[in-house]
Design a protein around this motif. Structure first.
Motif, PDB file in Angstrom:
ATOM      1  N   UNK A 181     -21.297 -20.471 106.383  1.00  0.00           N
ATOM      2  CA  UNK A 181     -21.477 -20.479 104.939  1.00  0.00           C
ATOM      3  C   UNK A 181     -20.134 -20.220 104.287  1.00  0.00           C
ATOM      4  N   UNK A 182     -19.892 -20.865 103.159  1.00  0.00           N
ATOM      5  CA  UNK A 182     -18.644 -20.665 102.446  1.00  0.00           C
ATOM      6  C   UNK A 182     -18.897 -20.734 100.943  1.00  0.00           C
ATOM      7  N   UNK A 183     -17.996 -20.131 100.186  1.00  0.00           N
ATOM      8  CA  UNK A 183     -18.038 -20.267  98.729  1.00  0.00           C
ATOM      9  C   UNK A 183     -17.463 -21.611  98.296  1.00  0.00           C
ATOM     10  N   UNK A 184     -16.560 -22.139  99.123  1.00  0.00           N
ATOM     11  CA  UNK A 184     -15.922 -23.424  98.842  1.00  0.00           C
ATOM     12  C   UNK A 184     -15.699 -24.155 100.156  1.00  0.00           C
ATOM     13  N   UNK A 185     -16.063 -25.420 100.189  1.00  0.00           N
ATOM     14  CA  UNK A 185     -15.847 -26.252 101.366  1.00  0.00           C
ATOM     15  C   UNK A 185     -14.863 -27.359 101.019  1.00  0.00           C
ATOM     16  N   UNK A 186     -13.844 -27.515 101.855  1.00  0.00           N
ATOM     17  CA  UNK A 186     -12.861 -28.586 101.688  1.00  0.00           C
ATOM     18  C   UNK A 186     -13.043 -29.563 102.833  1.00  0.00           C
ATOM     19  N   UNK A 187     -13.332 -30.811 102.500  1.00  0.00           N
ATOM     20  CA  UNK A 187     -13.470 -31.852 103.498  1.00  0.00           C
ATOM     21  C   UNK A 187     -12.128 -32.499 103.766  1.00  0.00           C
ATOM     22  N   UNK A 188     -11.585 -32.248 104.967  1.00  0.00           N
ATOM     23  CA  UNK A 188     -10.314 -32.843 105.382  1.00  0.00           C
ATOM     24  C   UNK A 188     -10.525 -33.560 106.706  1.00  0.00           C
TER      25      UNK A 188
END
Length: 371
Positions: free
Chosen positions: A138-145
């Motif tokens: 779980x995260x507060x923000x997910x960055x798709x790289x």
């Protein structure tokens, strides 16, 4: 409290973002689907302004001097004669050295391999990632790289958000320099070499060895051959040694022997002798189909895309790493600039969307003669 940031995709773009955010004090973790890591997969790269900027940012300016210099550009005819030359020295930096250096800046516990993201969702409690091994984060923000075949992109743009095949692919080789025949080496080495024919072209140049070495005898010759394929032809080319049709590319050792043999025979028939020899010297060629993709948006809720997970530009631009660096800087600056995540992501998207879209258009223009 600092938001928990999860980056899916641990190649160079994900590392750029992770290092910048970690140094800025954010709680950031990278998950990478590869089990063995990504070292040794890169060749040379052209350093654009953004790459130099990120090297300066982390105190790695010296890496800009680790590369192989091509002293001129030459253009060949079919018989192998040099028909044009330009004195345009250019240094190819080492992707592998760049990757290793940035990876070393991130603590091991913040870079997790063997984690393939398969499902992404979000609700009021945050963003949730489910992995192929059954684990969840779980995260507060997910960055798709996570690159051209991004799993995160689906959560931003929908299930049909797939890159468009543009009608051609690249065959590539990374040949130890001592295996290139002397006559071919004498013409090709220390230069950027090009040959063009209708609907196709090949180029080549020396790059560092797999360990980043620039010493004579330890470097590799990198050749890239652009070729047109219909969709049916591409289906055959991208069907691997196990009979599985792969969506985007085949790595070294995954190309079927009959397909590789046809490619080498075509090289002997179509290319200047020096290029044909360099192609023949590669026992494990690999292939990448070329795609375009420009999303309607880079952000959805608390999920943001960057690099090739967002915009896919053709390799003619030589701006893939620069684009990723620019995205990483913009993400870091937006998140540092405001504690409100939604406002920060809006700022990031506004800064990068027009820049990245222009790079895609530039690549389309450069590839007009091939597509």
């Amino acid at each position: 409290m600092s938001p928990r940031i999860l980056i899916v995709g641990g190649s160079i773009g994900g590392l750029f973002a992770a290092v910048l955010l970690h140094r800025a004090g954010f709680d950031v973790t990278v998950t990478e689907r590869s089990v063995h890591g990504l070292e040794g997969r890169g060749a040379g790269l052209v350093a654009q302004r953004e790459v130099f900027a990120i090297l300066r940012e982390v105190g790695f300016e010296h890496l800009a001097r680790i590369g192989v210099v091509a002293h001129e550009r030459i253009y060949l005819d079919r018989e192998g004669a040099v028909i044009h030359s330009q004195h345009t020295p250019q240094t190819q930096l080492s992707w592998d050295v760049l990757f290793r250096s940035f990876r070393a800046l991130l603590p091991d516990e913040r870079y997790l391999i063997g984690r393939q993201a398969v499902e992404i969702s979000q609700n009021d409690a945050g963003v949730h990632v489910r992995y192929a091994d059954g684990g969840e984060e779980r995260a507060d923000l997910l960055i798709g790289a996570d690159g051209i075949g991004s799993a995160v992109r689906v959560a931003v743009s929908g299930a049909h958000s797939q890159p468009d095949y543009v009608g051609y692919a690249t065959w590539r080789g990374l040949v130890p320099e001592e295996t290139v025949p002397p006559t071919a080496a004498g013409q090709l080495f220390e230069r950027f070499a090009f040959f063009e024919l209708p609907g196709s072209h090949i180029l080549g140049y020396l790059v560092t060895g797999p360990d980043g070495s620039t010493a004579v005898g330890r470097r590799r010759y990198n050749w890239v051959w652009y070729r047109r394929y219909t969709r049916a032809e591409l289906d055959d080319v991208l069907t691997d040694v196990d009979g599985v049709r792969r969506p985007f590319s085949l790595a070294p050792g995954r190309v079927r022997s009959d397909v590789a043999a046809t490619m080498r025979a075509d090289a002997g028939r179509l290319l200047p002798p020096s290029f044909a020899a360099a192609v023949a010297a590669e026992p494990r060629p690999f292939v990448h189909a070329i795609f375009d993709y420009a999303p309607a948006r880079m952000v959805a809720g608390r999920i943001a895309l960057m690099g090739d997970a967002a915009f896919v530009a053709r390799p003619h631009t030589a701006m893939g790493v620069a684009k990723a660096a620019g995205d990483a800087f913009a993400l870091r600056d937006a998140l540092v600039g405001t504690p409100d995540l939604d406002a920060a992501l809006s700022t990031y998207e506004a800064a990068r969307e027009p820049v990245d879209r222009a790079i895609v258009v530039y690549g389309q223009r450069l590839g007009q003669s091939l597509g």
